[in-house]
Write an enzyme that holds these catalytic residues in place. Structure first.
Site, PDB file in Angstrom:
ATOM      1  N   ARG A 108       0.882  -1.188   0.000  1.00 35.02           N
ATOM      2  CA  ARG A 108       0.000   0.000   0.000  1.00 35.02           C
ATOM      3  C   ARG A 108       0.904   1.217   0.000  1.00 35.02           C
ATOM      4  O   ARG A 108       1.703   1.405   0.918  1.00 35.02           O
ATOM      5  CB  ARG A 108      -0.906   0.005   1.232  1.00 35.02           C
ATOM      6  CG  ARG A 108      -1.609   1.340   1.429  1.00 35.02           C
ATOM      7  CD  ARG A 108      -2.673   1.315   2.481  1.00 35.02           C
ATOM      8  NE  ARG A 108      -3.861   0.639   1.993  1.00 35.02           N
ATOM      9  CZ  ARG A 108      -5.069   0.759   2.558  1.00 35.02           C
ATOM     10  NH1 ARG A 108      -5.240   1.535   3.618  1.00 35.02           N
ATOM     11  NH2 ARG A 108      -6.111   0.116   2.071  1.00 35.02           N
ATOM     12  N   HIS A 135      -7.720   0.866  -6.143  1.00 36.72           N
ATOM     13  CA  HIS A 135      -7.871   0.023  -4.941  1.00 36.72           C
ATOM     14  C   HIS A 135      -8.624  -1.249  -5.355  1.00 36.72           C
ATOM     15  O   HIS A 135      -9.758  -1.483  -4.956  1.00 36.72           O
ATOM     16  CB  HIS A 135      -8.643   0.811  -3.881  1.00 36.72           C
ATOM     17  CG  HIS A 135      -8.596   0.215  -2.510  1.00 36.72           C
ATOM     18  ND1 HIS A 135      -7.817  -0.887  -2.183  1.00 36.72           N
ATOM     19  CD2 HIS A 135      -9.234   0.573  -1.358  1.00 36.72           C
ATOM     20  CE1 HIS A 135      -7.983  -1.170  -0.896  1.00 36.72           C
ATOM     21  NE2 HIS A 135      -8.829  -0.305  -0.376  1.00 36.72           N
ATOM     22  N   GLN A 138     -10.413  -3.810  -2.773  1.00 30.36           N
ATOM     23  CA  GLN A 138     -11.666  -3.338  -2.196  1.00 30.36           C
ATOM     24  C   GLN A 138     -12.851  -3.697  -3.089  1.00 30.36           C
ATOM     25  O   GLN A 138     -13.922  -4.088  -2.609  1.00 30.36           O
ATOM     26  CB  GLN A 138     -11.603  -1.806  -2.021  1.00 30.36           C
ATOM     27  CG  GLN A 138     -12.882  -1.207  -1.480  1.00 30.36           C
ATOM     28  CD  GLN A 138     -13.153  -1.625  -0.053  1.00 30.36           C
ATOM     29  OE1 GLN A 138     -12.293  -1.511   0.795  1.00 30.36           O
ATOM     30  NE2 GLN A 138     -14.350  -2.117   0.233  1.00 30.36           N
ATOM     31  N   ASP A 226     -17.182   7.661  -0.695  1.00 32.78           N
ATOM     32  CA  ASP A 226     -15.919   7.443   0.010  1.00 32.78           C
ATOM     33  C   ASP A 226     -15.526   8.788   0.611  1.00 32.78           C
ATOM     34  O   ASP A 226     -16.131   9.824   0.306  1.00 32.78           O
ATOM     35  CB  ASP A 226     -14.866   6.934  -1.004  1.00 32.78           C
ATOM     36  CG  ASP A 226     -13.530   6.556  -0.355  1.00 32.78           C
ATOM     37  OD1 ASP A 226     -13.481   6.389   0.882  1.00 32.78           O
ATOM     38  OD2 ASP A 226     -12.521   6.422  -1.093  1.00 32.78           O
ATOM     39  N   CYS A 265     -16.246   1.995   1.401  1.00 34.11           N
ATOM     40  CA  CYS A 265     -15.095   1.119   1.704  1.00 34.11           C
ATOM     41  C   CYS A 265     -14.621   1.272   3.138  1.00 34.11           C
ATOM     42  O   CYS A 265     -13.964   0.378   3.658  1.00 34.11           O
ATOM     43  CB  CYS A 265     -13.968   1.394   0.718  1.00 34.11           C
ATOM     44  SG  CYS A 265     -13.243   3.038   0.855  1.00 34.11           S
ATOM     45  N   ARG A 293     -13.882  -8.290   2.837  1.00 39.63           N
ATOM     46  CA  ARG A 293     -12.473  -8.102   2.488  1.00 39.63           C
ATOM     47  C   ARG A 293     -11.680  -9.373   2.765  1.00 39.63           C
ATOM     48  O   ARG A 293     -10.768  -9.727   2.015  1.00 39.63           O
ATOM     49  CB  ARG A 293     -11.872  -6.921   3.279  1.00 39.63           C
ATOM     50  CG  ARG A 293     -12.394  -5.550   2.902  1.00 39.63           C
ATOM     51  CD  ARG A 293     -12.052  -5.143   1.480  1.00 39.63           C
ATOM     52  NE  ARG A 293     -10.615  -5.135   1.215  1.00 39.63           N
ATOM     53  CZ  ARG A 293      -9.782  -4.142   1.523  1.00 39.63           C
ATOM     54  NH1 ARG A 293     -10.258  -3.034   2.080  1.00 39.63           N
ATOM     55  NH2 ARG A 293      -8.492  -4.215   1.240  1.00 39.63           N
TER      56      ARG A 293
HETATM   57  N1  NVA Z   1      -9.902   6.824  -1.024  1.00 40.87           N
HETATM   58  C1  NVA Z   1      -9.443   6.426   0.292  1.00 40.87           C
HETATM   59  C2  NVA Z   1      -9.689   4.980   0.520  1.00 40.87           C
HETATM   60  C3  NVA Z   1      -9.282   4.475   1.870  1.00 40.87           C
HETATM   61  C4  NVA Z   1      -9.474   2.992   2.026  1.00 40.87           C
HETATM   62  C5  NVA Z   1      -7.972   6.766   0.419  1.00 40.87           C
HETATM   63  O1  NVA Z   1      -7.217   6.549  -0.532  1.00 40.87           O
HETATM   64  O2  NVA Z   1      -7.573   7.252   1.481  1.00 40.87           O
HETATM   65  N1   CP Z   2     -11.152   0.090   2.973  1.00 45.08           N
HETATM   66  C1   CP Z   2      -9.862  -0.005   3.314  1.00 45.08           C
HETATM   67  O1   CP Z   2      -8.972  -0.288   2.498  1.00 45.08           O
HETATM   68  O2   CP Z   2      -9.645   0.209   4.650  1.00 45.08           O
HETATM   69  P1   CP Z   2      -8.242   0.398   5.376  1.00 45.08           P
HETATM   70  O3   CP Z   2      -7.678   1.721   4.910  1.00 45.08           O
HETATM   71  O4   CP Z   2      -8.562   0.401   6.825  1.00 45.08           O
HETATM   72  O5   CP Z   2      -7.316  -0.723   4.970  1.00 45.08           O
END
Ligand code: NVA
Ligand code: CP
Length: 308
Positions: A108, A135, A138, A226, A265, A293
């Site tokens: 990540r 992502h 997800q 989101d 998510c 998930r």
């Molecule tokens: N769009 C959000 C998703 C978090 C799971 C981010 O990238 O922070």
């Molecule tokens: N939805 C998701 O990816 O959550 P986290 O950021 O907690 O991993």
């Protein structure tokens, strides 16, 4: 050839359908089984997944760890800041070393190109656990949730409200692969990544863009939003103000189909992109979505190891 999962298209529609079937079958099998107990067939016995985090995570971290345990393997967490990666060791060298030590790598990070570079130099599967661009993990969970709630994907009308972000890109990519339609309502200046939109349209999905939340949601079977400020983005009052008309609240949900699902998510910013009444209300499937998930990632893991 090593299978990487950097975006949903790496798998394609048929493999994605196989993953969804496998995720639902394994989920059904686990009813009443303690969460840490392995599945009877332990398909990834002896396998170790390294998880590299350059951004925060709750769900992705816990669900990959639990997925590996349930498949008979294990996972280890590398917080980039406490590794040599955080002190400037190259991605290429990190890929070479991890490939000698573990069986797969989940990462990540911010820059999608970093994940591509890691995959280029790794001899083991690399999984995108979220980048600024997409992502994909997800969205496998989201599709599982939609199907489990009795909605078929082909022809489904899904509305997206708020920011044209990484999660939306993967939804749009899924629409092209699984033949559903996405009505996007975002404020000017926050449009989605048009590379994903163009590809999905070429694959036959109807992807519409509008500035009206109400227009996008009208009759929709699934409503998704989101956070307005993704990880790594500057928290700006101007962006929040632009997003405010796209909040998912009860008045907006009233325009969706009467049995519409609400997905997010998570983490949610209650009273910003969604109100308590919606996320805690009768349309919400966000806790199933979070649980899924684990189930869907087990299938992604089985796919990268050539088991699906
Ligand atoms: N769009 C959000 C998703 C978090 C799971 C981010 O990238 O922070
Ligand atoms: N939805 C998701 O990816 O959550 P986290 O950021 O907690 O991993």
């Amino acid at each position: 050839m090593t299978r990487h999962f950097l975006d949903l298209s790496d798998a394609g529609g048929d493999a994605l359908a196989a993953m969804l079937g496998d995720a639902m079958e394994r989920k059904a099998y686990r009813a009443g089984v303690p969460k840490g107990a392995p599945d009877g067939d332990v398909p990834l016995a002896g396998h170790v997944l390294a998880m590299v985090f350059e951004k925060a995570s709750t769900r992705t971290r816990v669900s990959f760890d639990m997925a590996m345990r349930q498949l008979g393997g294990s996972a280890l967490v590398l917080e980039a800041g406490s590794t040599q990666l955080g002190r400037g060791e190259t991605i290429a060298d990190t890929a070479r070393v991890l490939s000698r030590m573990v069986d797969a790598i989940m990462i990540r990070t911010h820059d999608h190109a970093k994940v591509e570079e890691l995959a280029h130099y790794a001899d083991v599967p690399v999984i995108n656990g979220l980048t600024d661009q997409s992502h994909p993990c997800q969205i496998v969970a989201d599709l599982q949730t939609i199907i489990e709630h009795g909605k078929a994907l082909p022809g489904l009308e899904l509305a997206w409200l708020g920011d044209g972000n990484n999660v939306l890109s993967s939804i749009v990519e899924a629409a092209g692969l699984m033949k559903f339609n996405v009505r996007i309502a975002v404020p000017e200046g926050y449009d989605p990544d048009m590379r994903y939109v163009s590809r999905a349209r070429e694959q036959g999905a109807r992807i519409t863009l509008s500035r009206s939340a109400q227009e996008a949601v009208a009759g929709a079977a699934v409503v998704v939003t989101d956070t307005w400020i993704s990880m790594g983005q500057a928290d700006s009052a101007a962006k929040i103000a632009a997003m405010t008309p796209f909040q998912v609240n009860e008045a907006l949900m009233a325009h969706a189909a009467s049995d519409a699902l609400f997905l997010h998510c998570l983490p949610a910013h209650r009273s910003e992109e969604v109100t308590d009444a919606v996320i805690d209300g009768p349309h919400s499937a966000v806790w199933d979505e979070a649980e899924n998930r684990i189930h869907s990632q087990k299938s992604i893991l089985r796919w990268v190891f050539g088991q699906l």
